[in-house]
Design a protein around this motif. Structure first.
Motif, mmCIF file in Angstrom:
data_model
loop_
_atom_site.group_PDB
_atom_site.id
_atom_site.type_symbol
_atom_site.label_atom_id
_atom_site.label_comp_id
_atom_site.label_asym_id
_atom_site.label_seq_id
_atom_site.Cartn_x
_atom_site.Cartn_y
_atom_site.Cartn_z
ATOM 1 N N SER A 1 0.818 -1.178 0.007
ATOM 2 C CA SER A 1 0.129 0.022 -0.108
ATOM 3 C C SER A 1 0.866 1.320 -0.108
ATOM 4 C CB SER A 1 -0.982 -0.059 1.438
ATOM 5 O OG SER A 1 -1.561 -1.264 1.288
ATOM 6 N N TYR A 2 0.459 2.169 -0.652
ATOM 7 C CA TYR A 2 1.604 3.431 -0.986
ATOM 8 C C TYR A 2 0.672 4.693 -1.426
ATOM 9 C CZ TYR A 2 1.554 2.456 -5.964
ATOM 10 O OH TYR A 2 1.195 2.364 -7.209
ATOM 11 N N LYS A 3 1.063 5.819 -1.028
ATOM 12 C CA LYS A 3 0.489 6.860 -1.490
ATOM 13 C C LYS A 3 1.534 7.781 -1.846
ATOM 14 C CE LYS A 3 -2.223 10.959 -0.210
ATOM 15 N NZ LYS A 3 -3.079 11.447 0.742
ATOM 16 N N ILE A 4 1.210 8.461 -3.366
ATOM 17 C CA ILE A 4 2.120 9.260 -3.926
ATOM 18 C C ILE A 4 1.959 10.833 -3.416
ATOM 19 C CG2 ILE A 4 3.085 10.095 -6.150
ATOM 20 C CD1 ILE A 4 3.319 7.159 -5.809
ATOM 21 N N PRO A 5 3.012 11.560 -3.384
ATOM 22 C CA PRO A 5 3.129 13.052 -2.881
ATOM 23 C C PRO A 5 2.524 13.928 -4.280
ATOM 24 C CG PRO A 5 5.399 12.331 -3.211
ATOM 25 C CD PRO A 5 4.578 10.977 -3.465
ATOM 26 N N PHE A 6 2.333 15.111 -3.933
ATOM 27 C CA PHE A 6 2.303 16.178 -5.068
ATOM 28 C C PHE A 6 0.971 16.048 -5.506
ATOM 29 C CE2 PHE A 6 7.207 14.862 -5.405
ATOM 30 C CZ PHE A 6 7.418 15.744 -4.673
ATOM 31 N N GLY A 7 -0.273 15.804 -4.855
ATOM 32 C CA GLY A 7 -1.425 15.611 -5.214
ATOM 33 C C GLY A 7 -1.729 15.322 -6.717
ATOM 34 N N PHE A 8 -2.314 16.077 -7.478
ATOM 35 C CA PHE A 8 -2.426 16.045 -8.959
ATOM 36 C C PHE A 8 -1.604 15.517 -9.956
ATOM 37 C CE2 PHE A 8 -3.443 17.370 -13.199
ATOM 38 C CZ PHE A 8 -4.366 16.440 -13.497
ATOM 39 N N LEU A 9 -0.274 16.141 -9.501
ATOM 40 C CA LEU A 9 0.771 15.802 -10.417
ATOM 41 C C LEU A 9 1.350 14.528 -10.073
ATOM 42 C CD1 LEU A 9 2.888 19.047 -10.153
ATOM 43 C CD2 LEU A 9 1.635 18.168 -12.206
ATOM 44 N N GLY A 10 1.187 13.957 -8.746
ATOM 45 C CA GLY A 10 1.467 12.819 -8.239
ATOM 46 C C GLY A 10 0.868 11.806 -8.865
ATOM 47 N N HIS A 11 -0.677 12.094 -8.979
ATOM 48 C CA HIS A 11 -1.642 11.069 -9.590
ATOM 49 C C HIS A 11 -1.327 10.841 -10.964
ATOM 50 C CE1 HIS A 11 -5.363 9.094 -10.184
ATOM 51 N NE2 HIS A 11 -5.868 9.912 -11.173
ATOM 52 N N ILE A 12 -0.984 11.770 -11.710
ATOM 53 C CA ILE A 12 -0.501 11.649 -13.335
ATOM 54 C C ILE A 12 0.734 10.941 -13.234
ATOM 55 C CG2 ILE A 12 0.317 12.688 -15.159
ATOM 56 C CD1 ILE A 12 -1.626 15.337 -14.507
ATOM 57 N N ALA A 13 1.762 10.909 -12.264
ATOM 58 C CA ALA A 13 3.044 10.284 -12.112
ATOM 59 C C ALA A 13 2.755 8.942 -11.973
ATOM 60 C CB ALA A 13 3.884 10.915 -11.271
ATOM 61 N N GLN A 14 1.709 8.732 -11.220
ATOM 62 C CA GLN A 14 1.320 7.178 -10.651
ATOM 63 C C GLN A 14 0.735 6.596 -12.116
ATOM 64 O OE1 GLN A 14 1.125 4.931 -8.526
ATOM 65 N NE2 GLN A 14 -0.927 3.766 -9.007
ATOM 66 N N SER A 15 -0.105 7.350 -12.595
ATOM 67 C CA SER A 15 -0.851 6.763 -13.894
ATOM 68 C C SER A 15 0.382 6.415 -15.022
ATOM 69 C CB SER A 15 -1.919 7.550 -14.388
ATOM 70 O OG SER A 15 -2.871 7.616 -13.473
ATOM 71 N N LEU A 16 1.041 7.337 -15.208
ATOM 72 C CA LEU A 16 2.186 7.222 -16.230
ATOM 73 C C LEU A 16 3.315 6.293 -16.014
ATOM 74 C CD1 LEU A 16 1.824 10.468 -17.676
ATOM 75 C CD2 LEU A 16 0.923 8.772 -18.485
ATOM 76 N N LEU A 17 3.643 6.469 -14.886
ATOM 77 C CA LEU A 17 5.024 5.847 -14.510
ATOM 78 C C LEU A 17 5.266 4.968 -13.212
ATOM 79 C CD1 LEU A 17 8.100 6.079 -15.124
ATOM 80 C CD2 LEU A 17 8.272 8.284 -13.766
ATOM 81 N N ILE A 18 4.708 5.564 -11.985
ATOM 82 C CA ILE A 18 5.184 4.862 -10.928
ATOM 83 C C ILE A 18 4.365 3.423 -10.794
ATOM 84 C CG2 ILE A 18 4.848 4.885 -8.320
ATOM 85 C CD1 ILE A 18 5.083 7.853 -8.871
ATOM 86 N N LYS A 19 3.290 2.925 -11.113
ATOM 87 C CA LYS A 19 2.665 1.977 -11.225
ATOM 88 C C LYS A 19 3.385 0.692 -12.183
ATOM 89 C CE LYS A 19 -2.046 -0.127 -11.584
ATOM 90 N NZ LYS A 19 -3.446 0.017 -11.769
ATOM 91 N N LYS A 20 3.761 1.458 -13.123
ATOM 92 C CA LYS A 20 4.344 0.507 -14.226
ATOM 93 C C LYS A 20 5.740 0.023 -13.598
ATOM 94 C CE LYS A 20 6.220 0.194 -18.848
ATOM 95 N NZ LYS A 20 6.443 1.121 -20.117
ATOM 96 N N GLN A 21 6.510 1.086 -13.081
ATOM 97 C CA GLN A 21 7.832 0.778 -12.465
ATOM 98 C C GLN A 21 7.696 -0.267 -11.265
ATOM 99 O OE1 GLN A 21 9.753 3.868 -10.317
ATOM 100 N NE2 GLN A 21 11.854 3.316 -11.096
ATOM 101 N N LEU A 22 6.694 0.042 -10.258
ATOM 102 C CA LEU A 22 6.577 -0.906 -9.417
ATOM 103 C C LEU A 22 6.422 -2.209 -9.897
ATOM 104 C CD1 LEU A 22 4.777 1.126 -6.502
ATOM 105 C CD2 LEU A 22 7.013 0.427 -6.562
ATOM 106 N N ARG A 23 5.371 -2.669 -10.814
ATOM 107 C CA ARG A 23 5.179 -3.810 -11.393
ATOM 108 C C ARG A 23 6.361 -4.508 -11.737
ATOM 109 N NH1 ARG A 23 1.158 -2.759 -14.887
ATOM 110 N NH2 ARG A 23 -0.613 -2.712 -13.245
ATOM 111 N N GLY A 24 7.152 -3.664 -12.608
ATOM 112 C CA GLY A 24 8.202 -4.360 -13.100
ATOM 113 C C GLY A 24 9.358 -4.545 -12.039
#
Length: 144
Positions: A106-129
Motif C-alpha cells: 500500500s502506498y501513496k504518492i506525494p504532489f497531489g494531482f501531479l503525483g496522480h499523473i505520475a502514478q498513472s504514467l510511471l510509478i505503477k508500471k515501475q513497481l510492477r516491473g
C-alpha cells in the motif's frame, strides 16, 4: 505472489535478511543499503538506503521493520523517502510444493494531482516491473 520450491526455514532465512534486498532489486535502481544491518531483522529495526527511482535521480529511503512473526510475515514501512506513505507486507505460507509468498503493498504518492499523473504514467508500471524482476530472479535462484 509466487510459489517457490523451498522449505519455510530456507525462505524465511533468505527474505528476512535485509542484506538480500539488493539481489532481488533491479540494478538500474542503484539500490544500496547505507545503514548497518544484522543478519536477521527485528521489530523496530531502521534500514536506510540510497535508491534511484528515475534515471539520474538518487534519493534516500528509510524504512522501519514494524512487525515480525517468524516464519509467517514481516512488515516494512517508510519513515522517509519518495512516497507519502509506504506499507509493505511479506507473507509466507508453507504448502506441499514449498512456500507461497504474498506481497501486499500500500502506498501513496506525494504532489497531489501531479503525483496522480505520475502514478498513472510511471510509478505503477515501475513497481510492477520491480516485482516482475523479483519473480524472475527468485526463479533463477531457487527454481520454479
Amino acid at each position: 505472489m509466487q510459489q517457490l520450491p523451498m522449505g519455510l526455514a530456507e525462505a524465511w532465512e533468505f527474505f528476512s535478511s535485509p542484506k538480500n534486498l539488493a539481489k532481488i532489486t533491479p540494478s538500474h535502481m542503484g539500490f544500496k543499503i547505507t545503514s548497518e544491518v544484522p543478519d536477521k531483522m527485528y521489530p523496530g529495526q531502521i534500514i536506510s538506503y540510497i535508491v534511484s527511482p528515475l534515471p539520474g535521480i538518487k534519493t534516500n529511503w528509510v524504512t522501519e521493520i514494524t512487525h515480525v512473526v517468524e516464519d509467517k510475515f514481516f512488515v516494512d514501512e517508510q519513515r522517509f523517502g519518495p512516497y507519502s506513505m509506504w506499507h509493505h507486507e511479506h507473507h509466507f505460507e508453507e504448502n506441499e510444493k514449498g512456500v507461497f509468498m504474498i506481497d501486499k503493498v500500500s502506498y501513496k504518492i506525494p504532489f497531489g494531482f501531479l503525483g496522480h499523473i505520475a502514478q498513472s504514467l510511471l510509478i505503477k508500471k515501475q513497481l510492477r516491473g520491480i516485482f516482475e524482476y523479483r519473480v524472475k530472479v527468485l526463479e533463477e535462484l531457487f527454481g520454479k
